[in-house]
Design a protein around this motif. Sequence first.
Motif, PDB file in Angstrom:
ATOM      1  N   THR A 148      -4.034   9.961   1.721  1.00  0.00           N
ATOM      2  CA  THR A 148      -3.937   9.239   0.451  1.00  0.00           C
ATOM      3  C   THR A 148      -4.965   9.780  -0.539  1.00  0.00           C
ATOM      4  O   THR A 148      -6.135   9.998  -0.179  1.00  0.00           O
ATOM      5  N   GLN A 200       0.402   2.424  -7.727  1.00  0.00           N
ATOM      6  CA  GLN A 200       0.775   2.987  -6.430  1.00  0.00           C
ATOM      7  C   GLN A 200       2.126   3.702  -6.508  1.00  0.00           C
ATOM      8  O   GLN A 200       3.160   3.062  -6.678  1.00  0.00           O
ATOM      9  N   ASP A 255      -7.714  -0.809  -7.863  1.00  0.00           N
ATOM     10  CA  ASP A 255      -6.326  -1.267  -7.820  1.00  0.00           C
ATOM     11  C   ASP A 255      -5.443  -0.272  -8.581  1.00  0.00           C
ATOM     12  O   ASP A 255      -4.875  -0.578  -9.627  1.00  0.00           O
ATOM     13  N   SER A 283      -2.385   6.208  -7.339  1.00  0.00           N
ATOM     14  CA  SER A 283      -2.569   6.631  -5.948  1.00  0.00           C
ATOM     15  C   SER A 283      -1.251   7.153  -5.391  1.00  0.00           C
ATOM     16  O   SER A 283      -0.169   6.695  -5.777  1.00  0.00           O
ATOM     17  N   GLY A 323       0.286  -2.254  -9.221  1.00  0.00           N
ATOM     18  CA  GLY A 323      -1.120  -1.943  -9.456  1.00  0.00           C
ATOM     19  C   GLY A 323      -1.499  -2.145 -10.910  1.00  0.00           C
ATOM     20  O   GLY A 323      -0.638  -2.238 -11.796  1.00  0.00           O
ATOM     21  N   GLY A 366       0.844  -1.191   0.000  1.00  0.00           N
ATOM     22  CA  GLY A 366       0.000   0.000   0.000  1.00  0.00           C
ATOM     23  C   GLY A 366       0.872   1.231   0.000  1.00  0.00           C
ATOM     24  O   GLY A 366       2.059   1.171   0.244  1.00  0.00           O
ATOM     25  N   ASP A 367       0.234   2.405  -0.256  1.00  0.00           N
ATOM     26  CA  ASP A 367       0.997   3.640  -0.309  1.00  0.00           C
ATOM     27  C   ASP A 367       1.712   3.931   0.991  1.00  0.00           C
ATOM     28  O   ASP A 367       2.794   4.496   1.000  1.00  0.00           O
ATOM     29  N   THR A 386       0.377   9.173  -1.521  1.00  0.00           N
ATOM     30  CA  THR A 386       0.121   9.573  -0.140  1.00  0.00           C
ATOM     31  C   THR A 386       1.018  10.739   0.237  1.00  0.00           C
ATOM     32  O   THR A 386       2.234  10.685   0.020  1.00  0.00           O
ATOM     33  N   ILE A 430      -6.132   9.841  -5.033  1.00  0.00           N
ATOM     34  CA  ILE A 430      -6.055   9.174  -6.326  1.00  0.00           C
ATOM     35  C   ILE A 430      -5.979  10.236  -7.420  1.00  0.00           C
ATOM     36  O   ILE A 430      -6.780  11.185  -7.424  1.00  0.00           O
ATOM     37  N   GLY A 450       3.201   5.443  -3.925  1.00  0.00           N
ATOM     38  CA  GLY A 450       3.756   5.380  -2.577  1.00  0.00           C
ATOM     39  C   GLY A 450       3.614   6.683  -1.822  1.00  0.00           C
ATOM     40  O   GLY A 450       2.879   7.592  -2.210  1.00  0.00           O
TER      41      GLY A 450
END
Length: 251
Positions: free
Chosen positions: A217, A120, A117, A148, A111, A93-94, A150, A219, A122
């Motif tokens: 986070t 990513q 999905d 995505s 992803g 995940g991020d 973060t 998108i 990060g």
Amino acid sequence: MLMIRKCMVALGVVMLASGCGSSSDHDGPTVADSPPASSSEPTPDAGSPTPDASGTSPSVDPADQESAEEAPSPEDSTPSDEQDATDGGGSGGDDERTTGSQVLDCGTVPGSGTFTDPLQLGVVGGPVTARGCAPLTSGSPFNVRYFSFTLSTAPGANAHAGAAFTITPDALGPVYPAIVLPGGWVLKNSLGAGYWTGTEPDFTGRYQQISDLAPGTYILRTEKLDSPLRSLTTPSFDVVVDPDGSGGQAG
């Protein structure tokens, strides 16, 4: 006659002496007849016996003792899940993969590019560029791709995110970025917000200001909006997320 009388007197004396000796035997035991005090006689108990506190415990079977020594303590049996979480293990995940200022290959970013999905990028600690992302083409689902990222801290005044590209005669459609929350709420629409770089019709990119976003986070949705009659495809493009504006491209 005289002789008989003397004999009777003598017999009487003997009988009298014999009677006196017999009576003296029953008057009481002599010292010699008294039983000696025995040193082996037990001494009377002063009370009930007290258990011995220093007595040895029952013997332990060596096999039982060995298994008891090998049994893990509660501290030893702590689930390893807590350590994995501290070490960053688990699903990708991020929040688990921090990227500083760097350039990534878009084809190797984790992803699939769908909303559920996303690709990513990060935790972005500096300008991050994913180079060589495949063109977007007309027709669903090929006209949209999701990324995505973060923000670990509040972004700078010139923070931005978007797409850089080079328009060509066979790929006239620009790439439009939008900022969306993971739950689907659109924060910055691809048409209602954003700015261009370059000069029309030769735009070199389109970006969204993200200086007003809180840590968390998000998108980045990239879209092809041009009509297929004008262009069937966008150029290949680079995705850029710059949390402090140090990479340029600010509008």
